[in-house]
Write a protein that holds these residues in place. Structure first.
Motif, PDB file in Angstrom:
ATOM      1  N   PHE A  97       0.182  -1.983 -11.865  1.00 12.52           N
ATOM      2  CA  PHE A  97      -1.125  -1.427 -11.552  1.00 12.52           C
ATOM      3  C   PHE A  97      -1.363  -1.616 -10.071  1.00 12.52           C
ATOM      4  CE2 PHE A  97      -1.872  -5.858 -12.384  1.00 12.52           C
ATOM      5  CZ  PHE A  97      -2.837  -6.219 -11.477  1.00 12.52           C
ATOM      6  N   GLY A  98      -2.317  -0.897  -9.555  1.00 20.09           N
ATOM      7  CA  GLY A  98      -2.599  -1.002  -8.129  1.00 20.09           C
ATOM      8  C   GLY A  98      -1.658  -0.116  -7.335  1.00 20.09           C
ATOM      9  N   ILE A  99      -1.087  -0.655  -6.288  1.00 21.59           N
ATOM     10  CA  ILE A  99      -0.223   0.095  -5.384  1.00 21.59           C
ATOM     11  C   ILE A  99       1.166   0.207  -6.002  1.00 21.59           C
ATOM     12  CG2 ILE A  99       0.658   0.254  -3.031  1.00 21.59           C
ATOM     13  CD1 ILE A  99      -1.593  -1.796  -2.277  1.00 21.59           C
ATOM     14  N   ASP A 100       1.743   1.384  -5.953  1.00 23.26           N
ATOM     15  CA  ASP A 100       3.054   1.647  -6.527  1.00 23.26           C
ATOM     16  C   ASP A 100       4.138   0.840  -5.802  1.00 23.26           C
ATOM     17  OD1 ASP A 100       4.906   3.048  -8.219  1.00 23.26           O
ATOM     18  OD2 ASP A 100       5.449   4.243  -6.463  1.00 23.26           O
ATOM     19  N   ASP A 101       4.939   0.088  -6.558  1.00 25.27           N
ATOM     20  CA  ASP A 101       5.970  -0.776  -5.982  1.00 25.27           C
ATOM     21  C   ASP A 101       7.016   0.018  -5.196  1.00 25.27           C
ATOM     22  OD1 ASP A 101       4.631  -2.834  -7.168  1.00 25.27           O
ATOM     23  OD2 ASP A 101       6.186  -3.310  -8.635  1.00 25.27           O
ATOM     24  N   SER A 102       7.466   1.135  -5.738  1.00 29.06           N
ATOM     25  CA  SER A 102       8.504   1.909  -5.043  1.00 29.06           C
ATOM     26  C   SER A 102       7.964   2.484  -3.735  1.00 29.06           C
ATOM     27  CB  SER A 102       9.051   3.014  -5.941  1.00 29.06           C
ATOM     28  OG  SER A 102       8.032   3.912  -6.306  1.00 29.06           O
ATOM     29  N   PHE A 103       6.693   2.861  -3.696  1.00 35.40           N
ATOM     30  CA  PHE A 103       6.074   3.345  -2.457  1.00 35.40           C
ATOM     31  C   PHE A 103       6.099   2.254  -1.391  1.00 35.40           C
ATOM     32  CE2 PHE A 103       2.147   3.444   0.100  1.00 35.40           C
ATOM     33  CZ  PHE A 103       2.339   4.635   0.794  1.00 35.40           C
ATOM     34  N   MET A 104       5.724   1.022  -1.780  1.00 35.91           N
ATOM     35  CA  MET A 104       5.705  -0.086  -0.822  1.00 35.91           C
ATOM     36  C   MET A 104       7.114  -0.411  -0.319  1.00 35.91           C
ATOM     37  SD  MET A 104       2.818  -2.701  -2.257  1.00 35.91           S
ATOM     38  CE  MET A 104       3.401  -2.734  -3.940  1.00 35.91           C
ATOM     39  N   LYS A 105       8.084  -0.395  -1.225  1.00 34.35           N
ATOM     40  CA  LYS A 105       9.462  -0.694  -0.825  1.00 34.35           C
ATOM     41  C   LYS A 105      10.001   0.371   0.123  1.00 34.35           C
ATOM     42  CE  LYS A 105      10.728  -3.642  -4.666  1.00 34.35           C
ATOM     43  NZ  LYS A 105      11.602  -3.921  -5.778  1.00 34.35           N
ATOM     44  N   ASN A 106       9.723   1.634  -0.155  1.00 32.46           N
ATOM     45  CA  ASN A 106      10.183   2.716   0.726  1.00 32.46           C
ATOM     46  C   ASN A 106       9.537   2.628   2.100  1.00 32.46           C
ATOM     47  OD1 ASN A 106      11.846   3.835  -1.226  1.00 32.46           O
ATOM     48  ND2 ASN A 106      10.299   5.275  -1.937  1.00 32.46           N
ATOM     49  N   LEU A 107       8.262   2.356   2.147  1.00 31.83           N
ATOM     50  CA  LEU A 107       7.550   2.258   3.419  1.00 31.83           C
ATOM     51  C   LEU A 107       7.989   1.026   4.216  1.00 31.83           C
ATOM     52  CD1 LEU A 107       5.466   4.076   4.735  1.00 31.83           C
ATOM     53  CD2 LEU A 107       3.693   2.582   3.853  1.00 31.83           C
ATOM     54  N   SER A 108       8.377  -0.035   3.525  1.00 34.94           N
ATOM     55  CA  SER A 108       8.782  -1.283   4.185  1.00 34.94           C
ATOM     56  C   SER A 108      10.245  -1.274   4.616  1.00 34.94           C
ATOM     57  CB  SER A 108       8.548  -2.467   3.255  1.00 34.94           C
ATOM     58  OG  SER A 108       7.198  -2.543   2.898  1.00 34.94           O
ATOM     59  N   ALA A 109      10.994  -0.263   4.241  1.00 32.13           N
ATOM     60  CA  ALA A 109      12.426  -0.225   4.561  1.00 32.13           C
ATOM     61  C   ALA A 109      12.692  -0.235   6.058  1.00 32.13           C
ATOM     62  CB  ALA A 109      13.066   1.007   3.921  1.00 32.13           C
ATOM     63  N   ASN A 110      11.775   0.257   6.871  1.00 30.64           N
ATOM     64  CA  ASN A 110      11.983   0.326   8.318  1.00 30.64           C
ATOM     65  C   ASN A 110      11.533  -0.926   9.066  1.00 30.64           C
ATOM     66  OD1 ASN A 110      13.016   2.939   8.087  1.00 30.64           O
ATOM     67  ND2 ASN A 110      10.976   3.836   8.229  1.00 30.64           N
ATOM     68  N   LEU A 111      11.059  -1.933   8.353  1.00 25.61           N
ATOM     69  CA  LEU A 111      10.651  -3.182   8.997  1.00 25.61           C
ATOM     70  C   LEU A 111      11.857  -3.930   9.536  1.00 25.61           C
ATOM     71  CD1 LEU A 111       8.079  -4.638   6.428  1.00 25.61           C
ATOM     72  CD2 LEU A 111       7.583  -3.393   8.521  1.00 25.61           C
ATOM     73  N   GLN A 112      11.615  -4.764  10.527  1.00 29.61           N
ATOM     74  CA  GLN A 112      12.648  -5.676  11.029  1.00 29.61           C
ATOM     75  C   GLN A 112      12.735  -6.865  10.073  1.00 29.61           C
ATOM     76  OE1 GLN A 112      14.566  -5.014  13.687  1.00 29.61           O
ATOM     77  NE2 GLN A 112      13.470  -3.083  13.906  1.00 29.61           N
ATOM     78  N   PRO A 113      13.931  -7.455   9.891  1.00 32.58           N
ATOM     79  CA  PRO A 113      14.045  -8.639   9.020  1.00 32.58           C
ATOM     80  C   PRO A 113      13.084  -9.745   9.461  1.00 32.58           C
ATOM     81  CG  PRO A 113      16.208  -7.795   9.568  1.00 32.58           C
ATOM     82  CD  PRO A 113      15.229  -7.027  10.406  1.00 32.58           C
ATOM     83  N   GLY A 114      12.396 -10.326   8.487  1.00 34.04           N
ATOM     84  CA  GLY A 114      11.431 -11.381   8.768  1.00 34.04           C
ATOM     85  C   GLY A 114      10.006 -10.881   8.890  1.00 34.04           C
ATOM     86  N   ASN A 115       9.845  -9.598   9.215  1.00 33.63           N
ATOM     87  CA  ASN A 115       8.501  -9.029   9.302  1.00 33.63           C
ATOM     88  C   ASN A 115       7.927  -8.805   7.910  1.00 33.63           C
ATOM     89  OD1 ASN A 115       8.651  -8.999  12.063  1.00 33.63           O
ATOM     90  ND2 ASN A 115       8.722  -6.795  12.278  1.00 33.63           N
ATOM     91  N   ALA A 116       6.612  -8.722   7.839  1.00 32.96           N
ATOM     92  CA  ALA A 116       5.944  -8.517   6.558  1.00 32.96           C
ATOM     93  C   ALA A 116       4.867  -7.451   6.721  1.00 32.96           C
ATOM     94  CB  ALA A 116       5.315  -9.819   6.076  1.00 32.96           C
TER      95      ALA A 116
END
Length: 167
Positions: A97-116
């Motif tokens: 429920f809430g924010i879609d997990d796959s959406f968050m994972k796809n959007l976070s794929a471009n982060l640098q390691p260690g970033n949140a």
């Protein structure tokens, strides 16, 4: 209607600090949050989601209660608790429920390691007071569904902070 805001921070600790500030503001009725999730990019490149509510644990607890109740009716409460907890945990793990997990994972794929990235689903907020409370934490706006005026105010407030992660 809810608005989504995703802000990138240099560490999981900084994102958690901001999430706790937002939860405090919710107690003061300045913001109403439907969901707040922290997505962290690990050193191996994977994305770990730190949910606000553990649906598996909640499902197991609810299932245990109903299993106990049904077990008492059929004179086997221990078996009822075990079956109820197992089925509740399975149901909780499969529910989202809430924010879609796959959406968050796809959007976070471009982060640098260690970033949140802190993803917040907002039902209502007093924008000026909320932004004032979180602007000193810095961060970079990754994505929002706010109107242009509120988004510009949020970007400007966060940009004024010194600490900026690499997005």
């Amino acid at each position: 209607m809810s608005d989504l805001v995703a802000i990138v921070y240099p560490s999981e600790a900084k994102a958690e600090e901001v999430r706790q500030r937002l939860l405090k503001l919710q107690k003061e009725y300045l913001i109403t949050i439907s969901d707040a999730v922290i997505a962290v990019k690990t050193d191996s490149g994977g994305i770990k989601l730190n949910q606000l509510v553990n649906t598996t644990a909640m499902g197991a607890m609810t299932g245990s209660f109903w299993g106990l109740l049904i077990g008492v009716l059929f004179l086997n409460p221990i078996l009822g608790v075990a079956v109820g907890a197992a089925s509740g945990a399975l149901g909780g793990a499969l529910s989202d429920f809430g924010i879609d997990d796959s959406f968050m994972k796809n959007l976070s794929a471009n982060l640098q390691p260690g970033n949140a990235a802190l993803f917040v689903l907002i039902k209502h907020m007093t924008a000026d007071k909320v932004i004032k409370e979180i602007k000193d934490a810095g961060g970079v706006v990754l994505k929002t569904s706010l109107d242009e005026t509120k988004e510009a105010a949020l970007r400007d407030a966060l940009a004024s902070s010194v600490e900026r992660p690499a997005a």
